[in-house]
Design an enzyme around this catalytic site. Structure first.
Site, PDB file in Angstrom:
ATOM      1  N   ASP A 191       0.864  -1.171   0.000  1.00 32.18           N
ATOM      2  CA  ASP A 191       0.000   0.000   0.000  1.00 32.18           C
ATOM      3  C   ASP A 191       0.911   1.236   0.000  1.00 32.18           C
ATOM      4  O   ASP A 191       2.115   1.133   0.291  1.00 32.18           O
ATOM      5  CB  ASP A 191      -0.887  -0.017   1.245  1.00 32.18           C
ATOM      6  CG  ASP A 191      -1.700   1.245   1.399  1.00 32.18           C
ATOM      7  OD1 ASP A 191      -2.467   1.568   0.475  1.00 32.18           O
ATOM      8  OD2 ASP A 191      -1.550   1.920   2.437  1.00 32.18           O
ATOM      9  N   ASP A 231      -0.303   5.252   0.771  1.00 36.53           N
ATOM     10  CA  ASP A 231      -0.638   6.230   1.801  1.00 36.53           C
ATOM     11  C   ASP A 231      -0.690   5.575   3.174  1.00 36.53           C
ATOM     12  O   ASP A 231      -1.462   4.641   3.401  1.00 36.53           O
ATOM     13  CB  ASP A 231      -2.000   6.879   1.503  1.00 36.53           C
ATOM     14  CG  ASP A 231      -1.957   7.766   0.268  1.00 36.53           C
ATOM     15  OD1 ASP A 231      -0.978   8.489   0.109  1.00 36.53           O
ATOM     16  OD2 ASP A 231      -2.917   7.713  -0.521  1.00 36.53           O
ATOM     17  N   ASP A 282      -1.461  -0.414   6.025  1.00 37.19           N
ATOM     18  CA  ASP A 282      -1.722   0.212   7.321  1.00 37.19           C
ATOM     19  C   ASP A 282      -3.192   0.200   7.710  1.00 37.19           C
ATOM     20  O   ASP A 282      -3.538   0.636   8.807  1.00 37.19           O
ATOM     21  CB  ASP A 282      -1.246   1.670   7.307  1.00 37.19           C
ATOM     22  CG  ASP A 282      -2.124   2.544   6.416  1.00 37.19           C
ATOM     23  OD1 ASP A 282      -2.173   2.275   5.189  1.00 37.19           O
ATOM     24  OD2 ASP A 282      -2.775   3.461   6.929  1.00 37.19           O
TER      25      ASP A 282
END
Length: 334
Positions: A15, A17, A213
């Site tokens: 991922d 961001d 995250d």
């Protein structure tokens, strides 16, 4: 000598961001981990739910952060959204684009005809994040969906991590269209499996590791795709949200950041926690220190292993000793 976590997989699906960067700022260990993956012959893909930028623009940003990549290693939810529509409507069909010029380009590359007005009678609507969208654009999408157009959302991320804090994501804007139409979109990006499967296939991966995250996108998406996942606590997820995660949002590994990929797998694996003992007593979850490591995330992994084996929801976490009390306080679980 034990291998490090990244060596246990043939590729890494990162991922962006909250995982590799926050806003315009790189997160610690990003460049080192990507470099190590390449040195070990592991494929790398950057899989982002951000639908506002072209793969080439994403790659340019990553190169500014010393990640040395190209557009072919980038998978965006804009690509996934355009591909999902192309599977369901005839080639050349008109599709109303509620999003950036990057999303317009992906619709065109998928063999469809992008439009911006409901008056052109589009058969589909694709929605991705753009920071310049306003009421007129939402009105056109609403009219098209009410007229029967197939609606695809690139992703349902409610918030977007930035260096200034959490800002509204595409999911928050999708909610406005949902409220206006009463319709429910098909979802292309994480947590749907489509985008992760496409990214893995592009690198010929048989055993990829998803690194992210967010529980509700990265980890749930990995679960939907049948892939292992590493959760890093540099973005949206917190120790409390990890502990209370439903089964579909439970990672195999948890680490403070990307440096977990450069340590042995057991150091981050939920089942590999050491130095702590956690027991379930009804609705209570009791943490005790057994000596040795007092590492906070090892305590969290111990709590997760015990709770996930027997319970769901939000447990009442209590400490059996002073070391456990201190760890729970630092984890904000007290």
């Amino acid at each position: 000598m034990n291998s490090v976590l990244l060596e246990d997989y043939d590729g890494l699906l990162f991922d962006l961001d909250g995982t590799v960067y926050r806003g315009e700022q790189p997160l610690p260990w990003a460049a080192e981990v990507v470099r190590a993956a390449r040195e070990h012959g592991r494929a790398v893909r950057f899989v982002t739910n951000n639908a506002s930028r072209r793969p080439a623009d994403v790659a340019d940003h990553l190169n500014e952060l010393d990640l040395n990549t190209g557009p072919d290693e980038v998978s965006t939810s804009a690509q996934a959204g355009a591909a999902l529509l192309a599977e369901r409507v005839p080639a050349g069909s008109k599709v109303l684009v509620l999003g950036s010029e990057g999303l317009v380009e992906e619709v065109r590359l998928a063999g469809l005809t992008p439009v911006r007005s409901a008056d052109e009678e589009p058969v589909g609507v694709v929605q991705g994040l753009s920071k310049t969208l306003g009421w007129p654009e939402f009105a056109e999408a609403t009219l098209a969906i009410q007229a029967g157009a197939l609606w695809v959302a690139c992703n349902l991320d409610l918030v977007l991590p930035t260096e200034r804090g959490m800002l509204p994501g595409n999911g928050a804007l999708v909610a406005a269209v949902r409220a206006a139409t009463g319709a429910e979109p098909l979802v292309a990006g994480k947590p749907a499996a489509t985008q992760l499967n496409q990214a893995a296939a592009s690198a010929g991966l048989a055993k990829p590791l998803v690194v992210g995250d967010r529980l509700d996108t990265d980890i749930e998406g990995a679960d939907a795709a049948g892939m292992d996942s590493l959760l890093v606590l540099t973005g949206v997820a917190t120790p409390a949200s990890v502990l209370a995660a439903p089964a579909r949002q439970r990672p195999r590994y948890v680490s403070a950041g990307l440096e977990g990929l450069l340590a042995p797998a057991a150091d981050s694996e939920i089942a590999g926690a050491t130095g702590w003992k956690s027991t379930v007593d009804g609705s209570r979850l009791v943490l005790a220190h057994e000596g040795g490591s007092e590492e906070d995330l090892s305590a969290l992994r111990s709590l997760c292993a015990a709770w996930w084996a027997t319970g769901t929801g939000v447990p009442k976490v209590v400490a059996a000793d002073h070391a456990a009390e201190a760890a729970l306080r630092r984890l904000a679980l007290d």
